[in-house]
Design a protein around this motif. Structure first.
Motif, PDB file in Angstrom:
ATOM      1  N   GLU A  41     -51.582  72.113  19.659  1.00  0.00           N
ATOM      2  CA  GLU A  41     -50.273  71.767  20.113  1.00  0.00           C
ATOM      3  C   GLU A  41     -50.484  70.050  20.318  1.00  0.00           C
ATOM      4  O   GLU A  41     -49.596  69.469  19.820  1.00  0.00           O
ATOM      5  N   GLY A  42     -51.304  69.654  20.916  1.00  0.00           N
ATOM      6  CA  GLY A  42     -51.276  68.154  21.403  1.00  0.00           C
ATOM      7  C   GLY A  42     -52.363  67.353  20.356  1.00  0.00           C
ATOM      8  O   GLY A  42     -52.439  66.241  20.522  1.00  0.00           O
ATOM      9  N   GLU A  43     -52.692  68.052  19.267  1.00  0.00           N
ATOM     10  CA  GLU A  43     -53.407  67.240  18.264  1.00  0.00           C
ATOM     11  C   GLU A  43     -52.591  66.217  17.405  1.00  0.00           C
ATOM     12  O   GLU A  43     -51.549  66.723  16.932  1.00  0.00           O
ATOM     13  N   SER A  44     -53.002  65.011  17.145  1.00  0.00           N
ATOM     14  CA  SER A  44     -52.393  64.220  16.827  1.00  0.00           C
ATOM     15  C   SER A  44     -52.575  64.295  14.904  1.00  0.00           C
ATOM     16  O   SER A  44     -53.441  64.912  14.618  1.00  0.00           O
ATOM     17  N   LEU A  45     -51.699  63.649  14.100  1.00  0.00           N
ATOM     18  CA  LEU A  45     -51.819  63.762  12.739  1.00  0.00           C
ATOM     19  C   LEU A  45     -52.931  62.945  12.524  1.00  0.00           C
ATOM     20  O   LEU A  45     -53.642  63.170  11.559  1.00  0.00           O
ATOM     21  N   LEU A  46     -53.258  61.696  13.136  1.00  0.00           N
ATOM     22  CA  LEU A  46     -54.456  60.946  12.995  1.00  0.00           C
ATOM     23  C   LEU A  46     -55.843  61.927  12.870  1.00  0.00           C
ATOM     24  O   LEU A  46     -56.648  62.019  11.964  1.00  0.00           O
ATOM     25  N   SER A  89     -53.906  50.236  13.695  1.00  0.00           N
ATOM     26  CA  SER A  89     -55.084  50.424  12.602  1.00  0.00           C
ATOM     27  C   SER A  89     -55.112  52.035  11.948  1.00  0.00           C
ATOM     28  O   SER A  89     -55.605  52.440  10.966  1.00  0.00           O
ATOM     29  N   CYS A  90     -54.076  52.822  12.546  1.00  0.00           N
ATOM     30  CA  CYS A  90     -53.812  54.296  12.176  1.00  0.00           C
ATOM     31  C   CYS A  90     -52.634  54.115  11.472  1.00  0.00           C
ATOM     32  O   CYS A  90     -52.090  55.509  10.883  1.00  0.00           O
ATOM     33  N   THR A  91     -52.122  53.314  10.844  1.00  0.00           N
ATOM     34  CA  THR A  91     -50.941  53.254  10.261  1.00  0.00           C
ATOM     35  C   THR A  91     -50.629  53.893   8.813  1.00  0.00           C
ATOM     36  O   THR A  91     -51.458  53.848   8.145  1.00  0.00           O
ATOM     37  N   VAL A  92     -49.941  55.063   8.800  1.00  0.00           N
ATOM     38  CA  VAL A  92     -49.791  55.565   7.364  1.00  0.00           C
ATOM     39  C   VAL A  92     -48.107  56.028   7.304  1.00  0.00           C
ATOM     40  O   VAL A  92     -47.608  55.428   8.153  1.00  0.00           O
ATOM     41  N   TYR A  93     -47.882  56.248   5.986  1.00  0.00           N
ATOM     42  CA  TYR A  93     -46.506  56.586   5.639  1.00  0.00           C
ATOM     43  C   TYR A  93     -46.209  57.800   6.082  1.00  0.00           C
ATOM     44  O   TYR A  93     -47.066  58.818   5.780  1.00  0.00           O
ATOM     45  N   LEU A  94     -45.095  58.214   6.756  1.00  0.00           N
ATOM     46  CA  LEU A  94     -44.734  59.490   6.995  1.00  0.00           C
ATOM     47  C   LEU A  94     -43.287  59.727   6.302  1.00  0.00           C
ATOM     48  O   LEU A  94     -42.390  58.988   6.896  1.00  0.00           O
ATOM     49  N   ASP A  95     -43.134  60.518   5.321  1.00  0.00           N
ATOM     50  CA  ASP A  95     -41.748  60.279   4.772  1.00  0.00           C
ATOM     51  C   ASP A  95     -41.227  58.894   4.145  1.00  0.00           C
ATOM     52  O   ASP A  95     -40.283  58.628   4.452  1.00  0.00           O
ATOM     53  N   ASP A  96     -42.468  58.106   3.653  1.00  0.00           N
ATOM     54  CA  ASP A  96     -41.991  56.673   3.252  1.00  0.00           C
ATOM     55  C   ASP A  96     -41.875  55.833   4.275  1.00  0.00           C
ATOM     56  O   ASP A  96     -41.286  54.698   4.083  1.00  0.00           O
ATOM     57  N   VAL A  97     -41.994  55.921   5.626  1.00  0.00           N
ATOM     58  CA  VAL A  97     -41.718  55.143   6.659  1.00  0.00           C
ATOM     59  C   VAL A  97     -43.013  54.878   7.621  1.00  0.00           C
ATOM     60  O   VAL A  97     -43.729  56.005   7.957  1.00  0.00           O
ATOM     61  N   PRO A  98     -43.422  53.806   7.675  1.00  0.00           N
ATOM     62  CA  PRO A  98     -44.893  53.440   8.266  1.00  0.00           C
ATOM     63  C   PRO A  98     -44.824  54.052   9.791  1.00  0.00           C
ATOM     64  O   PRO A  98     -43.928  53.672  10.640  1.00  0.00           O
ATOM     65  N   VAL A  99     -45.743  54.831  10.091  1.00  0.00           N
ATOM     66  CA  VAL A  99     -45.750  55.325  11.515  1.00  0.00           C
ATOM     67  C   VAL A  99     -47.459  55.149  11.871  1.00  0.00           C
ATOM     68  O   VAL A  99     -48.339  55.034  11.290  1.00  0.00           O
ATOM     69  N   CYS A 100     -47.465  54.987  13.352  1.00  0.00           N
ATOM     70  CA  CYS A 100     -48.953  55.112  13.887  1.00  0.00           C
ATOM     71  C   CYS A 100     -49.164  56.660  13.948  1.00  0.00           C
ATOM     72  O   CYS A 100     -48.517  57.325  14.849  1.00  0.00           O
ATOM     73  N   ALA A 101     -50.215  57.151  13.116  1.00  0.00           N
ATOM     74  CA  ALA A 101     -50.627  58.350  12.936  1.00  0.00           C
ATOM     75  C   ALA A 101     -51.033  58.729  14.352  1.00  0.00           C
ATOM     76  O   ALA A 101     -51.084  60.231  14.656  1.00  0.00           O
ATOM     77  N   CYS A 102     -51.631  58.162  15.273  1.00  0.00           N
ATOM     78  CA  CYS A 102     -52.015  58.633  16.608  1.00  0.00           C
ATOM     79  C   CYS A 102     -50.986  59.085  17.660  1.00  0.00           C
ATOM     80  O   CYS A 102     -51.141  59.778  18.646  1.00  0.00           O
ATOM     81  N   LEU A 103     -49.712  58.536  17.184  1.00  0.00           N
ATOM     82  CA  LEU A 103     -48.528  58.842  18.041  1.00  0.00           C
ATOM     83  C   LEU A 103     -47.567  60.054  17.594  1.00  0.00           C
ATOM     84  O   LEU A 103     -46.573  60.561  18.555  1.00  0.00           O
ATOM     85  N   VAL A 104     -48.012  60.431  16.428  1.00  0.00           N
ATOM     86  CA  VAL A 104     -47.518  61.755  15.890  1.00  0.00           C
ATOM     87  C   VAL A 104     -48.259  62.940  15.916  1.00  0.00           C
ATOM     88  O   VAL A 104     -49.441  63.070  15.652  1.00  0.00           O
ATOM     89  N   ALA A 105     -47.513  63.955  16.706  1.00  0.00           N
ATOM     90  CA  ALA A 105     -48.123  65.397  16.737  1.00  0.00           C
ATOM     91  C   ALA A 105     -48.272  65.935  15.373  1.00  0.00           C
ATOM     92  O   ALA A 105     -47.217  65.884  14.580  1.00  0.00           O
ATOM     93  N   ALA A 106     -49.306  66.581  15.206  1.00  0.00           N
ATOM     94  CA  ALA A 106     -49.595  67.008  14.064  1.00  0.00           C
ATOM     95  C   ALA A 106     -48.696  67.896  13.432  1.00  0.00           C
ATOM     96  O   ALA A 106     -48.247  67.920  12.026  1.00  0.00           O
ATOM     97  N   GLY A 107     -48.051  68.805  14.389  1.00  0.00           N
ATOM     98  CA  GLY A 107     -46.863  69.611  14.135  1.00  0.00           C
ATOM     99  C   GLY A 107     -45.616  69.128  13.606  1.00  0.00           C
ATOM    100  O   GLY A 107     -45.066  69.487  12.906  1.00  0.00           O
TER     101      GLY A 107
END
Length: 153
Positions: free
Chosen positions: A19-24, A47-65
């Motif tokens: 549950e606590g795993e990041s998207l990164l 450094s971990c910026t990705v698009y999530l549904d076409d919006v740039p996000v820091c993947a380290c802050l997004v929970a994988a779920g």
């Protein structure tokens, strides 16, 4: 838990995600996409910026779920097969790549900027990239790269 996500246009699945795993972490360690870098793990460096549904996000802050049934586009997904995206090419040609740790996030953020503002001013470039930290280049080559990419799009 299992996470199903579309990454760079391809449906992908990651199993045994806690549950606590990041998207990164999922992108890098479970799906084999090492482009996004793991630096601060606090959303401060970009450094971990990705698009999530076409919006740039820091993947380290997004929970994988949170990525379940959503679309993710990484720096690897900007290229068209073996052909680099014009932003990626410009970073190489302008010498904006030093150690390379910040580069993926900067490229994704610059790509987003140029999609929104085709011919940005220097203050607009600086504002768009303000969340991305680089310890090597001094930023001038990065600004040159964004200007070069804008002129080629």
């Amino acid at each position: 838990m299992r996470v199903n996500v579309t990454v760079n246009g391809e449906q992908r699945q990651a199993d045994d995600v806690w549950e606590g795993e990041s998207l990164l972490f999922v992108l890098r360690e479970r799906l084999g996409l090492p482009g996004s870098k793991n630096a601060c793990e606090q959303g401060e460096c970009g450094s971990c910026t990705v698009y999530l549904d076409d919006v740039p996000v820091c993947a380290c802050l997004v929970a994988a779920g949170q990525a379940q049934d959503r679309e993710v586009r990484t720096v690897e997904g900007l290229a068209d097969g073996d052909a680099l995206d014009p932003v990626q090419e410009a970073f190489v040609e302008a010498g904006a790549v030093q150690c390379g740790f910040c580069t993926p996030g900067l490229v994704v953020q610059a790509h987003d900027l140029l999609d929104r503002v085709p011919n940005p001013s220097d203050p607009e470039i600086r504002e768009a990239l303000a969340g991305n930290l680089c310890r090597c280049t001094g930023y001038e080559k990065i600004l040159d790269a964004v200007r070069l990419a804008a002129s080629r799009r």
